[in-house]
Design an enzyme around this catalytic site. Structure first.
Site, PDB file in Angstrom:
ATOM      1  N   LYS A  77      26.841 -26.238  24.960  1.00 45.96           N
ATOM      2  CA  LYS A  77      27.917 -25.266  25.183  1.00 45.96           C
ATOM      3  C   LYS A  77      29.144 -25.869  25.883  1.00 45.96           C
ATOM      4  CE  LYS A  77      25.835 -21.219  24.004  1.00 45.96           C
ATOM      5  NZ  LYS A  77      24.427 -21.164  24.395  1.00 45.96           N
ATOM      6  N   GLU A 116      31.698 -14.299  28.138  1.00 44.58           N
ATOM      7  CA  GLU A 116      30.469 -13.526  28.109  1.00 44.58           C
ATOM      8  C   GLU A 116      29.318 -14.510  28.123  1.00 44.58           C
ATOM      9  OE1 GLU A 116      31.909 -14.687  25.467  1.00 44.58           O
ATOM     10  OE2 GLU A 116      30.141 -15.532  24.474  1.00 44.58           O
ATOM     11  N   SER A 125      19.279 -28.447  21.166  1.00 44.82           N
ATOM     12  CA  SER A 125      20.533 -27.911  21.694  1.00 44.82           C
ATOM     13  C   SER A 125      20.585 -27.843  23.212  1.00 44.82           C
ATOM     14  CB  SER A 125      20.792 -26.528  21.098  1.00 44.82           C
ATOM     15  OG  SER A 125      19.666 -25.687  21.289  1.00 44.82           O
TER      16      SER A 125
HETATM   17  C1  LIG Z   1      23.442 -20.561  23.534  1.00 43.40           C
HETATM   18  C2  LIG Z   1      22.429 -21.471  23.065  1.00 43.40           C
HETATM   19  C3  LIG Z   1      22.006 -21.475  21.721  1.00 43.40           C
HETATM   20  C4  LIG Z   1      22.457 -20.463  20.713  1.00 43.40           C
HETATM   21  O1  LIG Z   1      23.817 -20.466  20.428  1.00 43.40           O
HETATM   22  P1  LIG Z   1      24.434 -21.141  19.155  1.00 43.40           P
HETATM   23  O2  LIG Z   1      25.859 -20.733  19.214  1.00 43.40           O
HETATM   24  O3  LIG Z   1      23.724 -20.602  17.951  1.00 43.40           O
HETATM   25  O4  LIG Z   1      24.262 -22.604  19.282  1.00 43.40           O
HETATM   26  C5  LIG Z   1      21.098 -22.434  21.332  1.00 43.40           C
HETATM   27  N1  LIG Z   1      20.586 -23.321  22.202  1.00 43.40           N
HETATM   28  C6  LIG Z   1      20.951 -23.332  23.502  1.00 43.40           C
HETATM   29  C7  LIG Z   1      20.330 -24.327  24.412  1.00 43.40           C
HETATM   30  C8  LIG Z   1      21.879 -22.421  23.971  1.00 43.40           C
HETATM   31  O5  LIG Z   1      22.217 -22.442  25.260  1.00 43.40           O
END
Ligand SMILES: *Cc1c(COP(=O)(O)O)cnc(C)c1O
Length: 400
Positions: A88, A110, A377
């Site tokens: 993020k 948000e 992610s």
């Molecule tokens: C917020 C988040 C997501 C989901 O959001 P996307 O916009 O689909 O990437 C996925 N993995 C993590 C670790 C997150 O913090």
């Protein structure tokens, strides 16, 4: 074809369904974005922060033991090693730099899981901007550590008490604030969602993931991967890794949605299984809704995937079949969380655990020894309590 088109559409999806007062604000943002990305001093500064502040390029790690277990050569793109623990921050930093460029003194955002709030509070602190974060009351409870982190970073966390008290209501509250304060305030939207130009800007800021990955996998294996797999909440980490690979049809792209605790409306967040075309929070896309077009409630063990709409570009990629979307359940995601922890010594975020579970699920159907890249992610530190609670509840049920 380059997407989005000049109206912000990805085929029939996307666009900007917003109150009239926001139209000039979105135009200003789009103009600023196009100028900034052509301005070498902006791109150099952003690149420098990505390297030295975020820690990019993140490693592409060969997961040897997981690979042996599932029978496919699997690399993990380590977004969990980014500063603040997830992808993020790439987007939050980029948008905060746009805010500074537009002369805005205040940032709002948000947050669901709290990751986007933490990333944005971090970027705001780095640039000395005032920062207010809207968060549903339920999410504040299940992610209380992230609430504390945001406060320590100097942000104000504003609880949202309406509706389901989760991400959707937090987005609505942030949009209302923005409509009232747009001359002084930039809204850092956290995923590849919302009205144009957000889905494009967020995608472009997150595409560093895919560009690095392309270089790294070529260097490591001398070829492109057979498969790239990522979890899909709003769709930013997935579009970030997919986007530079869209032009290579031999690379199969797979998005994993939250199948929650069952297939009934309200029990999951799998927009491509149960959703229909609709408009939510400024964009036309697949939305979970009831027969009257009321936005459905959603459920996922992972707060970051718990949202009724999906980014419009994903709807387009699904229709054109360039990306295939599957879902996994809460239970499968929790099992995958344990599996990655055990085999690789990496606690994944519960969101990312959905991608791991997706890979486990499809792996018997893949040609043996397929070359896979999985976008990890985020890291799982924030989810430890959540996982323990889930396992305890399950144990309790089995003992009854
Ligand atoms: C917020 C988040 C997501 C989901 O959001 P996307 O916009 O689909 O990437 C996925 N993995 C993590 C670790 C997150 O913090």
């Amino acid at each position: 074809m380059k997407t989005p088109d000049k109206n912000g559409k990805f085929g029939p999806y996307g666009g900007a369904f917003v109150p009239e007062t926001l139209v000039p604000v979105l135009r200003e943002l789009e103009a600023c974005y196009h100028e900034a990305t052509k301005d070498e001093s902006f791109t150099r500064r952003f690149g420098d922060l990505l390297r030295n502040y975020v820690g990019r390029p993140t490693p592409l790690y060969y997961a040897e033991r997981l690979s042996d277990e599932i029978g496919h050569r699997t690399y993990l793109k380590r977004e969990d090693l980014c500063h603040t623990g997830a992808h993020k921050i790439n987007n939050s930093l980029g948008q905060t730099m746009l805010a500074v460029r537009m002369g805005k003194k205040r940032i709002i955002a948000e947050t669901g899981a709290g990751q986007h709030g933490v990333a944005t509070a971090t970027a705001a602190a780095r640039f000395g901007l005032e920062c207010d974060i809207y968060m549903g009351e339920v999410d504040m409870e299940r992610q209380s550590l992230n609430v504390k982190r945001m406060e320590l970073l100097g942000a104000k966390v504003i609880p949202v008490h309406t509706g389901q008290k989760t991400l959707k209501e937090a987005v609505s509250a942030a949009i209302r604030d923005w409509v009232a304060n747009s001359s002084s305030t930039h809204y850092v939207l956290g995923s590849a969602l919302g009205p144009h130009p957000f889905p494009m800007i967020v995608r472009d800021f997150q595409s560093c993931i895919g560009r690095e990955c392309l270089r790294q996998i070529r260097k490591a294996e001398g070829r492109l991967p057979d498969i790239i797999i990522a979890c899909v909440g709003g769709g930013s980490n997935s579009i970030g890794i997919f986007h530079p690979f869209l032009k290579f049809p031999e690379v199969r792209l797979i998005g994993v949605e939250a199948g929650g605790r069952g297939d009934s409306l309200g029990d999951h967040a799998a927009r491509f299984s149960g959703g229909r075309l609709g408009v939510l929070q400024g964009t036309k896309t697949y939305v979970l809704q009831d027969g009257f077009g009321q936005i459905a409630s959603t459920h996922s063990v992972s707060a970051g995937l718990d949202y009724a709409a999906v980014g419009p570009e994903h709807s387009y990629l699904r229709d054109t079949r360039r990306v295939q979307y599957i879902k996994v359940s809460d239970t499968e995601a929790i099992e995958a969380f344990g599996r990655l922890s055990d085999t690789e010594g990496i606690l994944p975020a519960l969101e990312s655990a959905h991608a791991v579970a997706g890979l486990v699920k499809i792996s018997p159907s893949l040609p043996p020894k397929s070359l896979v890249v999985l976008n990890l992610s985020g890291r799982g530190d924030k989810d430890v309590q959540q996982v323990i609670d889930f396992l305890n509840k399950k144990k309790g049920m089995n003992n009854e």
